[in-house]
Design an enzyme around this catalytic site. Structure first.
Site, PDB file in Angstrom:
ATOM      1  N   ARG A  83      -1.038  -8.621  -3.428  1.00  0.00           N
ATOM      2  CA  ARG A  83      -0.130  -8.621  -2.513  1.00  0.00           C
ATOM      3  C   ARG A  83       0.602  -7.088  -2.337  1.00  0.00           C
ATOM      4  NH1 ARG A  83       6.242 -11.029  -2.615  1.00  0.00           N
ATOM      5  NH2 ARG A  83       6.521 -10.490  -0.565  1.00  0.00           N
ATOM      6  N   HIS A  84       1.065  -6.811  -1.092  1.00  0.00           N
ATOM      7  CA  HIS A  84       1.877  -5.144  -1.362  1.00  0.00           C
ATOM      8  C   HIS A  84       2.789  -5.125  -2.308  1.00  0.00           C
ATOM      9  CE1 HIS A  84       5.065  -6.937   0.704  1.00  0.00           C
ATOM     10  NE2 HIS A  84       4.389  -7.698   1.662  1.00  0.00           N
ATOM     11  N   GLY A  85       3.180  -3.885  -2.681  1.00  0.00           N
ATOM     12  CA  GLY A  85       4.392  -3.838  -3.658  1.00  0.00           C
ATOM     13  C   GLY A  85       5.738  -4.007  -2.931  1.00  0.00           C
TER      14      GLY A  85
END
Length: 472
Positions: A83-85
């Site tokens: 998942r993106h940060g």
């Protein structure tokens, strides 16, 4: 009493520690962590799931890799779905923040309804807190989010030096959702790898693939049956009007000194805006926001449960089509593993050593559900909050920022073995008793999906595929 802004020297040192180096940061005083930090659902920091990273962002425990100790094994492939940060709020939430801020400044009396000694946090909100959120931020990756992915890349390269090596640079597959925060995240992951390789000329090489990473948008059965179906999230609506949420709204109004009617089920989004302000200021600026003091731990657990209800009934086991929408990603993962694990002639090109796929919580949750993970015996509903405290389906622990699902394929004496890790912790495949079972046993476990799970049939023509999961 807390300080909303840590001393300048601490900020400078903390910023230096975010730079991707192996400098020791043990001498830097870490700002206090809010008492409710572990309950922010999908807006939880990765460090709350792995607290040791608060001491050392590059800390790696090689014992998490668990091929059989009596069998010689070598890792030959890594698939990482990430998942993106950490990110800014979306426009929708920024508008809620503005609305909340105006309500408090306009209607909350100075000092609220609390005694003078306990109302300093409210004075901070009313007099010192700055509403710095602007709509152009709209969910974009923040600097902390870039560090999340850079640091993850460094840790994974330390765990798998033979796979994520400079020699393999051109053979590592990198794919991303088209959303800006995901593209920035996959770039940050590459920054981390190239830092490890001591390369000065950072070159990005990745493919945008929404068919794979945003499959849910293309599944008509999901879009019509869940996304745009007002009855699909009925449990969430019922909980919003229930006594647990009413108690949270009442306590928040009392702490702010607002009339109770200003916080009703219809504007529960303002309660969540205050709750997530605590989360955003922690994840973006490492601040202990004064908004955190509006909630105690019991309030946080109720708000986390409301968030979990939404994710369960929208993205997970609540409706069978939600998990089946991830069939394209499921098949992509196993095709990649099949290719990496099959015997090959000496004249054949080596398979890709690693596949890095960057997406969303909405990418991970359906796939984890399809794999049979985090499925409690009793589904969460609006009426069973008090019996759900030990549930395994807690999005705060499953899909924080930078959440990751790792598949490690080993070449072993008895044949290929596969290990699964979630957020860098070993997790066993349902029904299998080994940490790294034989790959053929994993395939046998999911044979019904490997032979089926047809995206077109499930999403376009499956009778009843859009309804609730009656197996629950």
């Amino acid at each position: 009493m807390f300080s909303v802004l840590p001393p300048t020297n601490t900020l400078v040192l903390a910023a230096l520690c975010l730079v991707l180096t192996r400098l020791s940061c043990s001498s830097v005083s870490v700002p206090d962590i809010p008492h409710i930090a572990a309950y922010f659902g999908t807006k939880t920091r990765y460090e709350e799931v792995n607290p040791h990273l608060l001491r050392d962002v590059f800390s790696v425990n090689s014992s998490i890799l668990k091929p059989p100790p009596n069998e010689r094994c070598t890792p030959v492939h890594l698939t990482a779905i990430i998942r993106h940060g950490s990110r800014y709020p979306t426009v929708k939430n920024i508008r809620r923040i503005h609305k909340l801020s105006e309500l408090v400044r306009r209607e909350a009396p100075p000092g609220g309804a609390s005694s003078a000694g306990s109302a300093a946090w409210l004075q901070d909100i009313q007099n010192r807190w700055e509403n710095w959120y602007t709509e152009d931020m709209d969910g974009q990756l923040v600097m902390k989010g870039r560090e999340d992915l850079r640091q993850l890349a460094v840790r994974l390269s330390s765990l798998f030096p033979s796979l994520l090596s400079e020699e393999n640079m051109r053979r590592i597959s990198l794919r991303s959702s088209s959303k800006h925060r995901c593209v920035s995240s996959v770039e940050a992951f590459q920054d981390g790898l190239q830092q490890v390789w001591s390369r000065q000329d950072v070159q990005y090489s990745h493919q945008v693939d929404d068919e794979l990473m945003r499959f849910f948008e293309r599944c008509r059965g999901y879009v019509e049956g869940v996304e745009n179906n007002r009855t699909a999230l009925l449990e969430v609506e019922k909980f919003k009007h229930g006594m647990e949420m009413e108690a949270v709204r009442r306590r928040m109004a009392e702490r702010l000194g607002l009339p109770h009617h200003r916080l009703t089920p219809g504007n529960t989004d303002l309660v969540e805006a205050a709750f997530f302000l605590c989360s955003y200021e922690l994840s973006i600026k490492s601040l202990y926001s004064p908004w955190c003091f509006l909630f105690d731990e019991n309030d946080a657990k109720v708000l986390e449960y409301k968030s979990d209800l939404k994710q369960f009934w929208k993205r997970s086991h609540g409706h069978v089509i939600s998990s089946l929408s991830s069939c394209p990603l499921f098949h992509h993962v196993f095709r990649t593993l099949d290719k990496a694990g099959r015997p090959r002639r000496s004249t054949e090109a080596s398979p890709e050593p690693a596949s890095i796929l960057v997406g969303h919580a909405e990418t991970l949750l359906p796939l984890l559900s399809l794999l049979g993970l985090y499925k409690d015996q009793t589904s969460p509903t609006a009426d069973n909050y008090h019996s759900q405290h030990s549930r395994s389906f807690r999005t705060s622990l499953i899909v924080p920022y930078a959440a990751n699902l790792l598949f490690v394929l080993y070449d072993c004496q008895r044949g290929p073995r596969l290990q699964m890790l979630i957020n860098e912790s070993p997790v066993r495949f349902p029904g299998l008793m080994e940490d790294a079972p034989l790959y053929r046993d994993v395939r046998a476990t999911y044979r019904h999906l490997l032979d089926g799970c047809d995206f077109h049939r499930e999403c376009e023509g499956r009778p009843g595929g859009r309804g609730p999961n009656t197996e629950l």
